[in-house]
Design an enzyme around this catalytic site. Structure first.
Site, PDB file in Angstrom:
ATOM      1  N   GLU A   1      69.478  30.696  63.076  1.00  0.00           N
ATOM      2  CA  GLU A   1      69.488  32.158  62.962  1.00  0.00           C
ATOM      3  C   GLU A   1      68.074  32.727  62.889  1.00  0.00           C
ATOM      4  O   GLU A   1      67.798  33.806  63.421  1.00  0.00           O
ATOM      5  CB  GLU A   1      70.316  32.608  61.750  1.00  0.00           C
ATOM      6  CG  GLU A   1      71.821  32.421  61.938  1.00  0.00           C
ATOM      7  CD  GLU A   1      72.387  33.187  63.132  1.00  0.00           C
ATOM      8  OE1 GLU A   1      71.797  34.194  63.546  1.00  0.00           O
ATOM      9  OE2 GLU A   1      73.420  32.744  63.672  1.00  0.00           O
TER      10      GLU A   1
ATOM     11  N   TYR B   1      71.720  41.027  58.100  1.00  0.00           N
ATOM     12  CA  TYR B   1      72.318  40.383  59.274  1.00  0.00           C
ATOM     13  C   TYR B   1      72.300  38.856  59.138  1.00  0.00           C
ATOM     14  O   TYR B   1      73.318  38.181  59.292  1.00  0.00           O
ATOM     15  CB  TYR B   1      71.576  40.791  60.563  1.00  0.00           C
ATOM     16  CG  TYR B   1      72.026  39.969  61.754  1.00  0.00           C
ATOM     17  CD1 TYR B   1      73.141  40.357  62.483  1.00  0.00           C
ATOM     18  CD2 TYR B   1      71.374  38.801  62.119  1.00  0.00           C
ATOM     19  CE1 TYR B   1      73.593  39.591  63.552  1.00  0.00           C
ATOM     20  CE2 TYR B   1      71.816  38.027  63.177  1.00  0.00           C
ATOM     21  CZ  TYR B   1      72.918  38.430  63.890  1.00  0.00           C
ATOM     22  OH  TYR B   1      73.373  37.669  64.939  1.00  0.00           O
TER      23      TYR B   1
ATOM     24  N   ASP C   1      73.893  43.538  64.502  1.00  0.00           N
ATOM     25  CA  ASP C   1      72.621  43.541  65.230  1.00  0.00           C
ATOM     26  C   ASP C   1      72.828  44.401  66.475  1.00  0.00           C
ATOM     27  O   ASP C   1      73.870  45.066  66.599  1.00  0.00           O
ATOM     28  CB  ASP C   1      72.170  42.116  65.580  1.00  0.00           C
ATOM     29  CG  ASP C   1      73.107  41.448  66.579  1.00  0.00           C
ATOM     30  OD1 ASP C   1      74.184  42.018  66.881  1.00  0.00           O
ATOM     31  OD2 ASP C   1      72.766  40.356  67.071  1.00  0.00           O
TER      32      ASP C   1
HETATM   33  N1  ADE Z   1      72.242  35.361  68.101  1.00  0.00           N
HETATM   34  C1  ADE Z   1      72.077  35.375  66.770  1.00  0.00           C
HETATM   35  N2  ADE Z   1      72.767  34.386  66.182  1.00  0.00           N
HETATM   36  C2  ADE Z   1      73.395  33.728  67.182  1.00  0.00           C
HETATM   37  C3  ADE Z   1      74.246  32.609  67.245  1.00  0.00           C
HETATM   38  N3  ADE Z   1      74.580  31.966  66.129  1.00  0.00           N
HETATM   39  N4  ADE Z   1      74.720  32.222  68.450  1.00  0.00           N
HETATM   40  C4  ADE Z   1      74.347  32.873  69.556  1.00  0.00           C
HETATM   41  N5  ADE Z   1      73.535  33.920  69.566  1.00  0.00           N
HETATM   42  C5  ADE Z   1      73.068  34.346  68.397  1.00  0.00           C
END
Ligand code: ADE
Length: 359
Positions: free
Chosen positions: A45, A128, A146
């Site tokens: 993340e 987030y 987001d």
């Molecule tokens: N963008 C943010 N977290 C994500 C995730 N776990 N998988 C794909 N895109 C992402």
């Protein structure tokens, strides 16, 4: 739940299940989706903040091989951590991750937090990211919001207001919370991931692929025929040009590089000695003046580099005639710089533009 309209209740009942079912067959096979390890998900993340999935994959895989758990990260040298992040940009993310791992090991015996509020106390983690980690790793019914989720919710619920507006944001967070609370048991993370996936693959900013969308029947913007107008796309921030001139000195296999101070942007990274000025010509003049050396008339390389709202131009120069005397003088002008070999550079982090300049 009292006071909700029948339409909204209907929406909450159908949407999470439809998205989770769709995700079960449409999800891309991303490496961090094969684990529920909170450390692995935390790393993914943080890397995915401001960086595309395709860029992150090899970085995440390398990182997890070298630093497979929070103790390994806490014990690593900062230069190694930054080296593993080299090229991803926004290096504060790596430094925060490293500091947080040290704290978790020192204060909590290496156990990662479970609760959303505790994750929020970790530097680099906002609402987030805490929501993503707690829902994906622990299946807690906590929301994420987001850019992708904002777009999906504005369309599904036909929210036309300014998505930077506080009241609009509150409405969006509330809707994200309502939806994740209605996800089937044990599927709260899957639901949040399904929204990330929908935003990345179908409910895209322009020309969304509504014909393939599992919730198009529930989408108020589609019903109103305004999918392409919602949400309103904010005007892009103006891009500011910045000009740098850099000095490239080589001695056989070695390159002359200095390390940025810990408190600077890109702190800890190595770079060519350089100077910033309002124009490329002034940068070159200042560099020649500071190094008390005539430089090659033209740059040997020009590197263009975009970061947030800056467009950087790095013009790379060599001394006109790099005699021993001139080199010794330059070494005195940048006393913090070192001669680093190709072998050294396998272990030390170099800022991306400078990596291209010396490559
Ligand atoms: N963008 C943010 N977290 C994500 C995730 N776990 N998988 C794909 N895109 C992402």
């Amino acid at each position: 739940m009292n006071g909700l309209t029948a339409t909204y209740k209907h929406f909450l009942k159908l949407t999470p299940k439809a998205l989770v079912n769709w995700f079960a067959q449409a999800a891309r096979d991303l490496p961090w989706r094969r684990t529920r390890d909170p450390y692995a998900i935390w790393v993914s993340e943080i890397m995915l903040q401001q960086t595309q999935v395709s860029t992150v994959i090899p970085y995440w895989e390398r990182w997890m091989k070298r630093l497979p758990d929070v103790r390994a990260l806490a014990a690593a040298e900062e230069q190694e951590v930054l080296k593993l992040w080299e090229g991803l940009g926004y290096y504060r993310r790596a430094r925060h991750l490293h500091l947080a791992a040290k704290k978790v090991v020192a204060e909590n015996n290496g156990r990662l937090p479970l609760a959303h509020e505790q994750w929020l106390e970790i530097p680099g983690i906002g609402r987030y990211t805490a929501g993503a980690i707690c829902s994906i790793a622990f299946q807690h019914p906590v929301p994420i919001l987001d850019g992708n989720v904002v777009r999906i919710l504005c369309r599904l619920l036909l929210i036309r207001g300014d998505t930077k507006d506080k009241a609009v944001l509150k409405r969006l967070w509330d809707a994200a919370q309502d939806l994740v609370s209605h996800a089937p048991d044990g599927q709260h993370g899957r639901f949040n991931e399904s929204m990330m996936e929908l935003g990345a693959t179908l409910c895209i900013p322009r020309q969304p692929l509504c014909l393939l969308c599992p919730v198009s029947e529930l989408c108020a913007a589609r019903k109103a025929g305004v999918v392409n107008q919602v949400p309103q796309i904010a005007a892009r921030a103006t891009i500011t040009p910045r000009y740098f001139a850099a000095l490239l000195l080589r001695d056989g296999d070695r390159t002359f590089l200095r390390q940025r101070a810990a408190n600077e942007v890109n702190g800890g990274f190595w770079e060519l000695p350089n100077i910033e000025a309002p124009s490329p010509e002034e940068a070159a003049q200042l560099l020649a003046k500071k190094s008390a050396t005539r430089l090659s008339e033209k740059p040997i390389k020009i590197i263009q580099h975009r970061i947030t709202r800056y467009s950087m131009t790095l013009s790379v120069y060599q001394p006109d005639s790099p005699t021993r005397k001139i080199i010794t003088r330059i070494e005195k002008i940048w006393p913090d710089a070192r001669w680093l070999s190709t072998e050294d550079l396998k272990h030390l982090p170099v800022a991306k533009a400078h990596l291209r300049a010396i490559g």
